[in-house]
Every structure is written in structure tokens, then in C-alpha cells.
Write a protein that holds these residues in place. Structure first.
Motif, PDB file in Angstrom:
ATOM      1  N   CYS A  77       0.857  -1.183   0.000  1.00 21.39           N
ATOM      2  CA  CYS A  77       0.000   0.000   0.000  1.00 21.39           C
ATOM      3  C   CYS A  77       0.898   1.239   0.000  1.00 21.39           C
ATOM      4  O   CYS A  77       1.801   1.334   0.830  1.00 21.39           O
ATOM      5  CB  CYS A  77      -0.892  -0.010   1.241  1.00 21.39           C
ATOM      6  N   GLN A  79       0.248   4.029   1.021  1.00 22.19           N
ATOM      7  CA  GLN A  79      -0.009   4.835   2.206  1.00 22.19           C
ATOM      8  C   GLN A  79       0.511   4.207   3.493  1.00 22.19           C
ATOM      9  O   GLN A  79       1.156   4.872   4.284  1.00 22.19           O
ATOM     10  CB  GLN A  79      -1.500   5.160   2.313  1.00 22.19           C
ATOM     11  N   CYS A  80       0.241   2.926   3.701  1.00 25.09           N
ATOM     12  CA  CYS A  80       0.631   2.315   4.979  1.00 25.09           C
ATOM     13  C   CYS A  80       1.668   1.208   4.832  1.00 25.09           C
ATOM     14  O   CYS A  80       2.114   0.643   5.822  1.00 25.09           O
ATOM     15  CB  CYS A  80      -0.603   1.794   5.716  1.00 25.09           C
ATOM     16  N   CYS A 100      -5.870  -2.483  -0.250  1.00 23.60           N
ATOM     17  CA  CYS A 100      -5.212  -2.354   1.050  1.00 23.60           C
ATOM     18  C   CYS A 100      -6.064  -3.015   2.126  1.00 23.60           C
ATOM     19  O   CYS A 100      -7.267  -2.760   2.201  1.00 23.60           O
ATOM     20  CB  CYS A 100      -5.015  -0.882   1.386  1.00 23.60           C
ATOM     21  N   ASP A 102      -6.162  -2.303   5.080  1.00 18.24           N
ATOM     22  CA  ASP A 102      -6.649  -1.241   5.968  1.00 18.24           C
ATOM     23  C   ASP A 102      -7.586  -0.282   5.236  1.00 18.24           C
ATOM     24  O   ASP A 102      -7.914   0.781   5.749  1.00 18.24           O
ATOM     25  CB  ASP A 102      -5.469  -0.453   6.541  1.00 18.24           C
ATOM     26  N   HIS A 104      -7.186   1.669   2.584  1.00 15.24           N
ATOM     27  CA  HIS A 104      -6.727   2.976   2.083  1.00 15.24           C
ATOM     28  C   HIS A 104      -7.116   3.167   0.631  1.00 15.24           C
ATOM     29  O   HIS A 104      -7.306   4.296   0.184  1.00 15.24           O
ATOM     30  CB  HIS A 104      -5.205   3.104   2.229  1.00 15.24           C
TER      31      HIS A 104
END
Ligand SMILES: [Zn+2]
Ligand SMILES: [Zn+2]
Length: 159
Positions: A77, A79-80, A100, A102, A104
Motif C-alpha cells: 500500500c 499509504q501504509c 489495502c 486497511d 486505504h
């Protein structure tokens, strides 16, 4: 400019407008990162004209499950950095996208966004088609049923 990097080739992603939605696009591999909700927006907007050949190509992809080569890619990801899960878009489209865990967003490889749109285009056509042919389907469905009844009547009369 986006400050995210491409999960596939690690180039910096550029922010671009796609059908009125701001998406993160990779110039090098043509993949697109869509934040959660953006994919739905693109699908809803559907301004792009999808060529019949892409619709055909997409139709041919349709199947369930995720091929091993896709689930083994382990893209991260942007982002994370968590490993994205390869999923079959809409369960049986055969378009493998990377989401993702999570939530995202979703990564689509080059050309996949057009296929997702083609998938919806095709799906729309197919939902329109049974609606349009419902009348013909009904009559053609009634005919064999009536035939069966009259055959049964003849059999009953014969006995
Ligand atoms: Zn890339
Ligand atoms: Zn994430």
C-alpha cells in the motif's frame, strides 16, 4: 503532485483527473491508485467511452478466484506499506485488483481501470437486455408449456 510511490514500479505517482475524480497515476507503468470510494465514483461517472474490443476482452476474462501469480505479487500500500490483497473485482469479473487490508484504497495495473469500466458497461447491457427481451422470453416460455399441456391432454384422452 502526489507524494505516493507506485506499489508496482516504485516511481512517484502523479495526481491526475480521471472522469472528474482525482487519482494517483503512475507514468511509468500506467497503473492507478484509487483511494477508498474513488473507484466507485469513477464507475458511477462512466464518462469514458469504452471500446467494444475492451468490453469483449473483459468479457473473456470473467472467472472466479485469484491466480497464484497475482496473489504472490505482494505489492505494498503506498499509504501504509501493508501488503495489498489481490482480489477478484466483483468476485467473478476476472479483473484482479490489489486492495489495502486497511482500506486505504485499491491499486489497478495499467489498463485495469478501463476493464473495470468495461465490466460495468457490459453488466449494464446485460441487465438491460433481459428487461428488453422479457416479453419474448415469456411467450417463448409459455409456448412449450402449452405444448406440454396439450400433449398431456392427448395422452390422457388416449387412455
Ligand atoms: Zn508504476
Ligand atoms: Zn494502506
Amino acid at each position: 503532485m502526489s507524494n505516493l510511490n507506485c506499489p508496482h514500479c516504485h516511481s512517484a505517482l502523479s495526481t491526475t483527473q480521471y472522469e472528474g475524480v482525482g487519482v494517483d497515476w503512475c507514468r511509468s507503468c500506467q497503473g492507478v491508485w484509487l483511494d477508498t470510494g474513488e473507484l466507485a465514483k469513477v464507475v458511477e461517472t462512466r464518462e469514458a467511452t469504452i471500446s467494444a474490443s475492451i468490453v469483449e476482452e473483459t468479457r473473456a476474462l470473467a472467472r472466479t478466484g485469484v491466480p497464484l501469480e497475482d496473489s504472490n505479487r505482494r505489492l505494498q500500500c503506498p499509504q501504509c506499506r501493508r501488503v495489498l490483497s489481490a482480489i477478484n473485482y466483483d468476485y467473478s469479473s476476472g479483473i484482479i485488483v490489489d486492495r489495502c487490508p486497511d482500506d486505504h484504497g485499491t491499486w489497478l495495473d495499467g489498463g485495469e481501470l478501463a476493464k473495470v469500466q468495461a465490466y460495468h458497461e457490459q453488466w449494464d447491457e446485460e441487465t438491460k437486455r433481459p428487461g428488453a427481451s422479457a416479453g419474448t422470453r415469456k411467450t417463448s416460455g409459455e409456448r412449450p408449456a402449452l405444448g406440454a399441456i396439450s400433449r398431456m391432454m392427448r395422452v390422457l384422452r388416449g387412455h
